[in-house]
Design a protein around this motif. Sequence first.
Motif, short mmCIF file in Angstrom:
data_model
loop_
_atom_site.label_atom_id
_atom_site.label_comp_id
_atom_site.label_asym_id
_atom_site.label_seq_id
_atom_site.Cartn_x
_atom_site.Cartn_y
_atom_site.Cartn_z
N ASP A 6 10.34 9.75 37.33
CA ASP A 6 11.68 10.06 37.83
C ASP A 6 11.95 11.53 37.52
O ASP A 6 11.99 11.92 36.35
CB ASP A 6 12.72 9.17 37.13
CG ASP A 6 14.13 9.35 37.68
OD1 ASP A 6 14.42 10.42 38.26
OD2 ASP A 6 14.95 8.43 37.52
N ARG A 8 14.63 13.31 38.74
CA ARG A 8 15.99 13.70 39.14
C ARG A 8 16.64 14.66 38.15
O ARG A 8 17.33 15.61 38.56
CB ARG A 8 16.86 12.45 39.32
CG ARG A 8 16.53 11.66 40.59
CD ARG A 8 17.44 10.46 40.73
NE ARG A 8 17.24 9.52 39.64
CZ ARG A 8 18.11 8.53 39.36
NH1 ARG A 8 19.22 8.39 40.06
NH2 ARG A 8 17.84 7.69 38.38
N PRO A 215 21.76 10.10 37.65
CA PRO A 215 20.68 9.92 36.66
C PRO A 215 21.24 9.63 35.27
O PRO A 215 22.34 10.07 34.92
CB PRO A 215 19.95 11.27 36.68
CG PRO A 215 20.37 11.95 37.93
CD PRO A 215 21.73 11.44 38.26
N SER A 237 16.09 8.89 33.22
CA SER A 237 15.47 10.04 33.88
C SER A 237 15.14 11.16 32.89
O SER A 237 14.50 12.14 33.27
CB SER A 237 16.42 10.60 34.94
OG SER A 237 16.75 9.62 35.90
#
Length: 354
Positions: A6, A8, A215, A237
């Motif tokens: 992830d 983000r 996030p 995240s």
Amino acid sequence: MSQWPDTRILDLLGIELPIIQAPMAGATGSAMVIAASNAGGLGSMPAAMLSIEQLREELKTIRQQSQRPFNINYFCHQTPAADEQRAREWKNLLEPYYRELGVDFEAPTPVSNRAPFDNAACEVLEEFRPEVVSFHFGLPEQSLLDRVKATGAKILSSATTVEEAVWLEQHGCDAIIAMGYEAGGHRGMFLSDDLSSQVGTFALVPQVVDAVKVPVIAAGGISDARGVAAAFLLGASAVQVGTAYLFTPEAKVSASHHKALRTAKESETAVTNLFTGRPARGILNRVMRELGPMSDKAPAFPLAGGALMPLRAKGEADFSNLWAGQAFTLGVEVSTAELTRRLAEEGLAKLLRR
């Protein structure tokens, strides 16, 4: 291309590693922030215990020595009204310690303060334009928050419950710090003062992830690569790490705090309101053991610490806050830069091996 599952937070904050050095007021200065940011993570400068002049000097140093994104963290509590009776009852409770240590009980009580985010703080922020601004205890009033957003800064804040996380998303946060009960220092709780509402990091994180679209940053009890990997597996995240950075040479901790971090047992932390008037996790010491970690006589945040200040001058370890999270025994003595890189590299390696 990043191998993190992830990205983000990396994309949102413009950082290389999903490691956020927690803002720890009193223990974090510009040296730690610079080292964490230059290593590829996000350094966080705590503003709550600094005057405007002190904050400006620290920010000048950061901008001179790093071109990387960094975070300024502010408290956004309401300054409490004076309550002379409660202050008197609190000091009376401490009187035996004054007598024992030979401290003048009749002398005026010093003022203990943590500065909330206000117009003056916002002006400094507008001057230095940090890439990230984070808040503790909710968010400031809308007019101030609008000014922060106008600088282009990304907004983070701490949530200790799913309800708080949803509230923060609805009020404009770009990412949520899910702060579990293991975390050291002040609880970020702001919609309730009920400690029974507080849950652990690895119960809180997946529930917050499911409840919000922005996030989520996991915080609390994360001190090594295992915690980093676990947080990502639960949907985070990024991670925010605090206590592990107290073992670095850049940390500004007292000798007694330094000793406690290295000698206390893993079970010897508790959430206490004795030192500031607001729940915060630290290593048990004499005053916490003898008065109990929570007291309804402690003045409202941040005033409780004033009456303890003369005692701290005589017996620091017994009357000072020794903030630490529950995983403090996992701390290792490495530099801030090495810790930041190690958390990321070893955490990613664990994720890729599964």
